[in-house]
Design a protein around this motif. Structure first.
Motif, short mmCIF file in Angstrom:
data_model
loop_
_atom_site.label_atom_id
_atom_site.label_comp_id
_atom_site.label_asym_id
_atom_site.label_seq_id
_atom_site.Cartn_x
_atom_site.Cartn_y
_atom_site.Cartn_z
N ALA A 144 38.61 34.32 41.58
CA ALA A 144 37.95 34.92 42.74
C ALA A 144 38.40 36.36 42.91
O ALA A 144 37.58 37.26 43.18
CB ALA A 144 38.24 34.12 43.99
N ALA A 145 39.70 36.62 42.74
CA ALA A 145 40.21 37.98 42.85
C ALA A 145 39.55 38.88 41.82
O ALA A 145 39.10 39.99 42.13
CB ALA A 145 41.73 37.99 42.68
N ARG A 146 39.49 38.42 40.57
CA ARG A 146 38.87 39.22 39.50
C ARG A 146 37.39 39.47 39.78
O ARG A 146 36.88 40.58 39.58
CB ARG A 146 39.01 38.50 38.15
CG ARG A 146 40.44 38.38 37.63
CD ARG A 146 40.42 37.80 36.23
NE ARG A 146 41.77 37.56 35.74
CZ ARG A 146 42.35 36.35 35.67
NH1 ARG A 146 41.67 35.27 36.05
NH2 ARG A 146 43.58 36.23 35.20
N ALA A 147 36.69 38.41 40.24
CA ALA A 147 35.25 38.54 40.46
C ALA A 147 34.94 39.51 41.59
O ALA A 147 34.00 40.31 41.51
CB ALA A 147 34.65 37.17 40.76
N VAL A 148 35.73 39.45 42.67
CA VAL A 148 35.52 40.37 43.79
C VAL A 148 35.76 41.81 43.32
O VAL A 148 34.97 42.72 43.63
CB VAL A 148 36.42 40.01 44.97
CG1 VAL A 148 36.41 41.11 46.02
CG2 VAL A 148 35.99 38.69 45.59
N LEU A 149 36.82 42.03 42.59
CA LEU A 149 37.11 43.38 42.11
C LEU A 149 36.06 43.85 41.11
O LEU A 149 35.68 45.03 41.10
CB LEU A 149 38.51 43.43 41.49
CG LEU A 149 39.65 43.24 42.51
CD1 LEU A 149 40.99 43.10 41.80
CD2 LEU A 149 39.69 44.39 43.51
N ALA A 150 35.55 42.93 40.29
CA ALA A 150 34.48 43.30 39.36
C ALA A 150 33.22 43.71 40.11
O ALA A 150 32.46 44.58 39.66
CB ALA A 150 34.18 42.14 38.42
N SER A 151 32.99 43.11 41.27
CA SER A 151 31.79 43.43 42.04
C SER A 151 31.80 44.86 42.57
O SER A 151 30.75 45.40 42.92
CB SER A 151 31.63 42.45 43.22
OG SER A 151 32.56 42.74 44.26
N VAL A 152 32.99 45.48 42.61
CA VAL A 152 33.07 46.88 43.04
C VAL A 152 33.40 47.79 41.86
O VAL A 152 33.77 48.95 42.04
CB VAL A 152 34.11 47.06 44.17
CG1 VAL A 152 33.70 46.27 45.40
CG2 VAL A 152 35.52 46.70 43.73
N GLY A 153 33.27 47.24 40.65
CA GLY A 153 33.39 48.07 39.46
C GLY A 153 34.77 48.15 38.83
O GLY A 153 35.00 49.00 37.95
N LEU A 154 35.69 47.29 39.22
CA LEU A 154 37.04 47.33 38.65
C LEU A 154 37.25 46.18 37.68
O LEU A 154 36.87 45.04 37.97
CB LEU A 154 38.09 47.26 39.77
CG LEU A 154 38.06 48.36 40.85
CD1 LEU A 154 39.20 48.16 41.84
CD2 LEU A 154 38.13 49.74 40.21
N GLN A 155 37.88 46.49 36.55
CA GLN A 155 38.15 45.49 35.52
C GLN A 155 39.65 45.33 35.30
O GLN A 155 40.38 46.33 35.24
CB GLN A 155 37.47 45.88 34.20
CG GLN A 155 35.95 45.94 34.28
CD GLN A 155 35.33 44.58 34.58
OE1 GLN A 155 35.80 43.55 34.10
NE2 GLN A 155 34.28 44.58 35.40
N GLU A 156 40.07 44.07 35.17
CA GLU A 156 41.48 43.80 34.93
C GLU A 156 41.91 44.42 33.59
O GLU A 156 41.17 44.40 32.62
CB GLU A 156 41.74 42.29 34.90
CG GLU A 156 43.20 41.93 34.76
CD GLU A 156 43.45 40.43 34.73
OE1 GLU A 156 44.63 40.03 34.80
OE2 GLU A 156 42.46 39.66 34.63
N GLY A 157 43.11 44.95 33.57
CA GLY A 157 43.62 45.58 32.35
C GLY A 157 43.28 47.04 32.29
O GLY A 157 44.15 47.88 32.11
#
Length: 320
Positions: A144-157
């Motif tokens: 959920a944390a990754r998906a929310v951040l991806a929704s605003v254009g941020l990618q892990e790593g």
């Protein structure tokens, strides 16, 4: 003994026998965050006892551990099992976790949220670029944390790092500056904020960024019983659900139940009255739109690979 005494004793026997019968045992896995409150209300206010139940709490601080124990038959149910974990196991092993109550989360009914440490200048989720972020434990929370951040254009790593951490270390890790931000849950978020260890950035992020409506609710956790327990002891399950529903109603109408956050969830007496709570709802009272929102939430998790196969949420919801 005279005749009247003998008659009285005979009439009393069925009642005495019933009172002497042992209460039905139920073993429940408890993840100690504020969404576990109905369990403690039902136990401490005597609702379980009134229903003839002897309910044992088994504290487990990660949803996968609760699921494993339910599969193994070591638990009869869970107080606040993450629904994506439930959907995942039900997609693979149908009838493992059957939810009779769900917890709605949003900015109004706060549970999951992003917070930042003092000195980190973020004002929106996009400003978490470059942050060291800790997350509540379990694959569903991490996803959920990754998906929310991806929704605003941020990618892990590329844009941030994400580290799974047990709930008990969140406040201290933020205060120490070990992490810049956290995807955390209540009551830890409010505790961190009041202690000056963190500042709330945005709450209700699943409803806003994943379901797509700020006025929606993310049905991200809930109370569940194993299908085996429901099939073997339907009458006991019904009494358990009845006590649970009574606890949910009490939470909505009696603010004093927040006092139970103090002994069971490491919340100070000063903060307990202000800790945000989720919307504790019985499945039997949910609207078609709320069920549809739940289906969308699970479908998104299927698309992300968190839930390993499509599943109809109605297949693991039970109105008790």
């Amino acid at each position: 003994m005279n005749r009247r005494s003998l008659l009285g004793a005979a009439l009393a026997m069925p009642f005495l026998a019933r009172a002497a019968m042992a209460a039905d045992a139920v073993k429940i896995g408890v993840f100690n965050v504020s969404s576990a409150l109905p369990f403690y209300v039902a136990r401490e206010r005597g609702f379980f006892a009134e229903a003839g139940l002897a309910v044992e709490a088994v504290p487990l601080q990660a949803a996968p551990l609760i699921v494993q124990a339910m599969v193994a038959g070591d638990l009869d149910g869970a107080s606040n099992l993450v629904t994506l974990e439930g959907a995942n196991i039900n997609a693979r092993r149908a009838n493992t976790a059957i939810y009779f109550a769900l917890n709605g989360q949003s900015d109004r009914f706060r549970m999951e949220q992003f917070v930042v440490r003092p000195g980190w200048s973020a004002t929106t989720l996009r400003d978490l670029k470059g942050a060291r972020i800790l997350s509540a434990p379990g694959p569903a929370n991490m996803s959920a944390a990754r998906a929310v951040l991806a929704s605003v254009g941020l990618q892990e790593g590329r844009d941030y790092t994400l580290s799974e951490q047990q709930m008990g270390v969140h406040v201290g890790a933020l205060a120490a500056g070990t992490f810049d931000a956290a995807y955390t849950l209540e009551p830890q978020a409010t505790i961190a904020e009041r202690q000056g260890a963190a500042r709330r950035l945005e709450a209700g992020v699943i409803a806003t960024h994943l379901i797509g409506r700020p006025d929606a609710q993310a049905w991200a956790a809930g109370a569940a019983l194993t299908g085996k327990f429901l099939d073997a002891k339907p009458e006991v399950a019904a009494r358990f659900a009845g006590a649970w529903g009574k606890a949910c109603t009490t939470i909505k109408n009696d603010p004093s139940v927040r006092d139970l956050l103090v002994p069971f969830m490491q919340t100070s007496a000063e903060l307990a009255p202000t800790i945000p709570l989720v919307n504790f709802a019985m499945v039997k009272d949910m609207s078609p739109q709320e069920v549809a929102d739940f289906q969308k939430f699970v479908d998104l998790a299927v698309a992300q690979g968190v839930v390993r196969g499509a599943v109809d949420v109605k297949s693991f919801l039970r109105p008790l």
